[in-house]
Design a protein around this motif. Structure first.
Motif, mmCIF file in Angstrom:
data_model
loop_
_atom_site.group_PDB
_atom_site.id
_atom_site.type_symbol
_atom_site.label_atom_id
_atom_site.label_comp_id
_atom_site.label_asym_id
_atom_site.label_seq_id
_atom_site.Cartn_x
_atom_site.Cartn_y
_atom_site.Cartn_z
ATOM 1 N N PHE A 62 0.846 -1.201 0.000
ATOM 2 C CA PHE A 62 0.000 0.000 0.000
ATOM 3 C C PHE A 62 0.878 1.247 0.000
ATOM 4 O O PHE A 62 0.653 2.184 -0.771
ATOM 5 C CB PHE A 62 -0.942 0.011 1.218
ATOM 6 C CG PHE A 62 -1.765 1.270 1.285
ATOM 7 C CD1 PHE A 62 -2.950 1.381 0.580
ATOM 8 C CD2 PHE A 62 -1.323 2.359 2.031
ATOM 9 C CE1 PHE A 62 -3.699 2.550 0.625
ATOM 10 C CE2 PHE A 62 -2.052 3.536 2.082
ATOM 11 C CZ PHE A 62 -3.253 3.635 1.378
ATOM 12 N N THR A 63 1.888 1.263 0.861
ATOM 13 C CA THR A 63 2.774 2.423 0.957
ATOM 14 C C THR A 63 3.487 2.678 -0.367
ATOM 15 O O THR A 63 3.566 3.824 -0.833
ATOM 16 C CB THR A 63 3.802 2.225 2.086
ATOM 17 O OG1 THR A 63 3.097 2.069 3.321
ATOM 18 C CG2 THR A 63 4.755 3.407 2.198
ATOM 19 N N SER A 66 0.703 4.140 -2.787
ATOM 20 C CA SER A 66 -0.254 5.173 -2.391
ATOM 21 C C SER A 66 0.342 6.348 -1.629
ATOM 22 O O SER A 66 -0.356 7.312 -1.360
ATOM 23 C CB SER A 66 -1.352 4.543 -1.526
ATOM 24 O OG SER A 66 -1.979 3.495 -2.232
ATOM 25 N N ILE A 127 -0.020 6.484 5.821
ATOM 26 C CA ILE A 127 -1.142 5.572 5.551
ATOM 27 C C ILE A 127 -2.436 6.208 6.037
ATOM 28 O O ILE A 127 -3.450 6.189 5.332
ATOM 29 C CB ILE A 127 -0.905 4.191 6.216
ATOM 30 C CG1 ILE A 127 0.226 3.465 5.498
ATOM 31 C CG2 ILE A 127 -2.187 3.362 6.214
ATOM 32 C CD1 ILE A 127 0.694 2.201 6.181
ATOM 33 N N ALA A 131 -5.465 6.730 3.262
ATOM 34 C CA ALA A 131 -6.438 5.630 3.264
ATOM 35 C C ALA A 131 -7.681 6.079 4.036
ATOM 36 O O ALA A 131 -7.558 6.667 5.114
ATOM 37 C CB ALA A 131 -5.841 4.387 3.913
ATOM 38 N N ARG A 135 -10.685 1.475 3.946
ATOM 39 C CA ARG A 135 -9.397 0.897 3.523
ATOM 40 C C ARG A 135 -8.568 0.495 4.745
ATOM 41 O O ARG A 135 -7.946 -0.562 4.768
ATOM 42 C CB ARG A 135 -8.640 1.900 2.654
ATOM 43 C CG ARG A 135 -7.329 1.361 2.103
ATOM 44 C CD ARG A 135 -7.609 0.166 1.165
ATOM 45 N NE ARG A 135 -6.405 -0.431 0.675
ATOM 46 C CZ ARG A 135 -5.927 -0.277 -0.555
ATOM 47 N NH1 ARG A 135 -6.571 0.471 -1.413
ATOM 48 N NH2 ARG A 135 -4.834 -0.880 -0.916
ATOM 49 N N MET A 139 -7.444 -3.303 5.388
ATOM 50 C CA MET A 139 -6.030 -3.625 5.592
ATOM 51 C C MET A 139 -5.824 -4.321 6.944
ATOM 52 O O MET A 139 -5.006 -5.239 7.048
ATOM 53 C CB MET A 139 -5.170 -2.362 5.498
ATOM 54 C CG MET A 139 -5.034 -1.841 4.072
ATOM 55 S SD MET A 139 -4.169 -0.247 3.987
ATOM 56 C CE MET A 139 -2.527 -0.714 4.509
#
Length: 189
Positions: A62-63, A66, A127, A131, A135, A139
Motif C-alpha cells: 500500500f505504501t 499510495s 497511511i 487511506a 481501507r 487492511m
C-alpha cells in the motif's frame, strides 16, 4: 466484526498496539529467567515474525503505491527489517541462559524499537492520510489473515510480498511443526 476490538479494526491502530505488545515482551524477556525467559522469548520471536510478514504483505505494498516517495520509505523499512531478522534468526537457536543472550537481546531491542519508531513516523502517518476508514479496516483484516498464515520464525531474505507469498506457506508449515515439536518435548511453554 464481532470479537474484534474497535482499535484493531484500523490497521494503524492494530500495528501500533502490536508495537506496544513487542515492547512489553522485550521487558518480560529481560526481567525473567530460566523457563519463563525462554517462553517469553519464543512469544517475542513469534510476534516479531508474524508482524513483519504481515507488514511486508499488506502494509508495504500500500505504501509503495499510495504514499509519496513510498518506494523509498518501504526500502528503508525493509533494510531495517532484514538486519533485525538476521540478528533474531541467530538468537532464535540460542540458549536464553547463555551469558551473551541478554547483550544480543538489548541490541535487538534497540534495532526493533528504532524500526518501529521509523514505521510509525514515516509510514503509518502517511497511511492514515492516504487511506479512508474502509481501507484502514480492510487492511487490518488482511494483516490478521496474513498473520494467521505467517511463518513463526524469522526468515531473512524474504522481505517482500512476493517472496512471502511464494516461500511463506512452506516456511509457516515448517515453523509451526517445529513449534509443536518443541512444545511436545516440553521445550516451549
Amino acid at each position: 466484526m464481532a470479537g474484534i476490538a474497535a482499535s484493531d479494526a484500523d490497521v494503524v491502530a492494530l500495528l501500533m498496539r502490536q508495537h506496544g505488545d513487542i515492547r512489553n515482551l522485550f521487558d518480560e524477556v529481560e526481567k525473567s529467567e530460566g523457563d519463563e525467559r525462554r517462553d517469553a522469548f519464543r512469544r517475542l520471536v513469534r510476534l516479531l515474525a508474524v508482524h513483519e510478514t504481515a507488514e511486508e504483505e499488506v502494509v508495504h505494498p500500500f505504501t509503495r503505491h499510495s504514499v509519496p516517495d513510498g518506494e523509498k520509505v518501504v526500502e528503508e523499512r525493509l533494510q531495517e527489517e532484514r538486519e533485525a531478522k538476521e540478528l533474531l534468526s541467530r538468537m532464535d537457536g540460542m540458549d536464553t541462559d547463555d551469558p551473551k543472550f541478554l547483550t544480543e537481546l538489548r541490541t535487538l531491542r534497540l534495532d526493533v524499537m528504532a524500526h518501529a519508531r521509523a514505521e510509525e513516523r514515516y509510514e503509518f502517518n502517511h497511511i492514515r492520510r492516504h487511506a479512508d476508514k474502509e481501507r484502514l479496516a480492510s487492511m487490518a483484516s488482511a494483516v490478521r489473515a496474513a498473520e494467521a498464515m505467517a511463518p513463526t520464525h524469522p526468515h531473512p531474505g524474504t522481505e517482500s510480498a512476493a517472496k512471502n507469498l511464494t516461500l511463506g506457506p512452506l516456511a509457516a508449515v515448517v515453523d509451526r511443526t517445529r513449534d509443536a515439536v518443541r512444545k511436545a518435548m516440553g521445550k516451549d511453554g
